[in-house]
Design a protein around this motif. Structure first.
Motif, short mmCIF file in Angstrom:
data_model
loop_
_atom_site.label_atom_id
_atom_site.label_comp_id
_atom_site.label_asym_id
_atom_site.label_seq_id
_atom_site.Cartn_x
_atom_site.Cartn_y
_atom_site.Cartn_z
N SER A 2 0.82 -1.20 0.00
CA SER A 2 0.00 0.00 0.00
C SER A 2 0.86 1.25 0.00
O SER A 2 2.04 1.24 0.37
CB SER A 2 -0.91 0.02 1.22
OG SER A 2 -0.14 0.16 2.40
N THR A 3 0.23 2.34 -0.44
CA THR A 3 0.93 3.63 -0.48
C THR A 3 1.36 4.06 0.92
O THR A 3 2.46 4.58 1.12
CB THR A 3 0.02 4.70 -1.10
OG1 THR A 3 -0.34 4.30 -2.41
CG2 THR A 3 0.75 6.04 -1.16
N GLN A 4 0.49 3.84 1.92
CA GLN A 4 0.82 4.25 3.29
C GLN A 4 2.00 3.45 3.84
O GLN A 4 2.84 4.00 4.55
CB GLN A 4 -0.39 4.08 4.20
CG GLN A 4 -0.16 4.65 5.60
CD GLN A 4 -1.42 4.69 6.43
OE1 GLN A 4 -2.31 3.88 6.24
NE2 GLN A 4 -1.49 5.63 7.35
N THR A 5 2.08 2.17 3.49
CA THR A 5 3.22 1.37 3.93
C THR A 5 4.51 1.89 3.33
O THR A 5 5.55 1.98 4.02
CB THR A 5 3.01 -0.11 3.54
OG1 THR A 5 1.83 -0.60 4.14
CG2 THR A 5 4.20 -0.96 3.98
#
Length: 327
Positions: A2-5
């Motif tokens: 994911s982008t947040q990761t």
């Protein structure tokens, strides 16, 4: 992934780079100052009368001599004193005259020069900040580690444990082991080199003790506020990187303030009368027959690396917090 990761990994990497740079900066020379004059020929004083400012000390920035010419060798012979071994530039051409040399102590030389215009010894500057610097750096290191720890209970525990360790370290060294008392004693002795007024110096020493204790209390109070604030408000965590990121600014403000103090609090003992002035903060200046040079050194570059990395990390985390709040 994911982008947040991905963002979290980038934030962690940037923060760790900043942490390493910040710790390295503590041990590095942050700023250098040099004085040159006709009575300090470049051949014997290749760096002028140069000193290096660290967070916890002011250190000699001079090389022992020049390139081994006759003038440099004669200067070293004169400066090393009658009890030191003599150097013959012809018979002892392979001798390292810099080894164990004590002649060119430019902190002492700078103090001597300042004495002639009535300035206080360098050791009287930042008497609270210098011994407290390592504890503040310890607090900043815990803040950065807390910042990259997942929010919630884990972050609170990391901050609490780290701050407790820093507080215990500070109180144990400064009060229990007597480092504060030893520092104040050294401070008074250094000030008395050119300013031997015992009653006034004792007041100065008492003030250093009081203000250091206040600084210790303020640091501990700040750590408590950070733990409570981070536990209650997610956006409060931005302070964990925002404050350490401003170290370059903190240093310049502190440095400028003490330069002003030295230039505006001269004692009438001086052999020469000089009007109150602001010593050169950055660049080149002129005081009497001396040319002055004042510039950031490589340690300040490390502080700028710290600032750049933490600024990006803070912006990324701020973006995450906004996205979480909007959703």
């Amino acid at each position: 992934m994911s982008t947040q990761t991905q963002q979290n990994r980038l934030i962690t990497a940037l923060t760790l780079v900043a942490l390493v740079a910040m710790v390295a900066a503590f041990f590095a020379p942050i700023w250098w100052v040099s004085l040159t004059a006709p009575n300090y020929p470049k051949d014997a004083f290749p760096d002028g009368i140069r000193i290096h400012f660290h967070f916890d000390s002011v250190q000699n920035g001079c090389r022992a001599t020049g390139t081994g010419s006759r003038m440099a060798a004669e200067t070293m012979q004169a400066d090393m004193g009658p009890d030191s071994g003599r150097y013959n530039p012809i018979l002892d051409a392979a001798q390292d005259v810099n080894k164990n040399a004590t002649g060119l102590d430019c902190v002492h030389e700078m103090n001597t020069i300042n004495h002639y215009v009535g300035m206080f010894p360098i050791a009287t500057g930042a008497p609270v900040e210098r011994p407290m610097a390592k504890y503040f750096f310890g607090m900043f290191a815990v803040m950065l580690l807390g910042f990259i720890t997942p929010a919630g209970r884990k972050r609170t525990l990391v901050l609490s444990a780290g701050f407790l360790a820093v507080a215990a370290w500070t109180v144990t060294e400064q009060l229990v082991l007597g480092h504060l008392a030893a520092h104040v004693k050294h401070y008074i002795e250094a000030a008395a080199t050119f300013f031997n007024e015992p009653a006034k110096l004792q007041v100065w020493g008492n003030n250093v003790t009081l203000y250091t204790q206040i600084a210790m209390g303020g640091m501990i109070a700040a750590m408590v506020i950070l733990v409570v604030g981070v536990a209650r408000w997610p956006s409060f965590s931005l302070l964990l990187v925002g404050v350490p990121a401003l170290l370059p600014l903190f240093f310049v403000i502190e440095y400028a303030g003490w330069l002003w103090f030295f230039g505006h609090n001269m004692h009438p003992w001086g052999a020469f009368t000089v009007k109150p002035f602001m010593p050169t903060l950055f660049g080149e200046g002129k005081v009497a027959q001396f040319s002055t040079y004042s510039y950031p050194y490589w340690g300040y570059g490390l502080l700028m690396v710290t600032f750049a990395c933490l600024a990006v990390a803070m912006l990324l985390r701020r973006k995450q917090l906004r996205e979480t709040a909007d959703s």
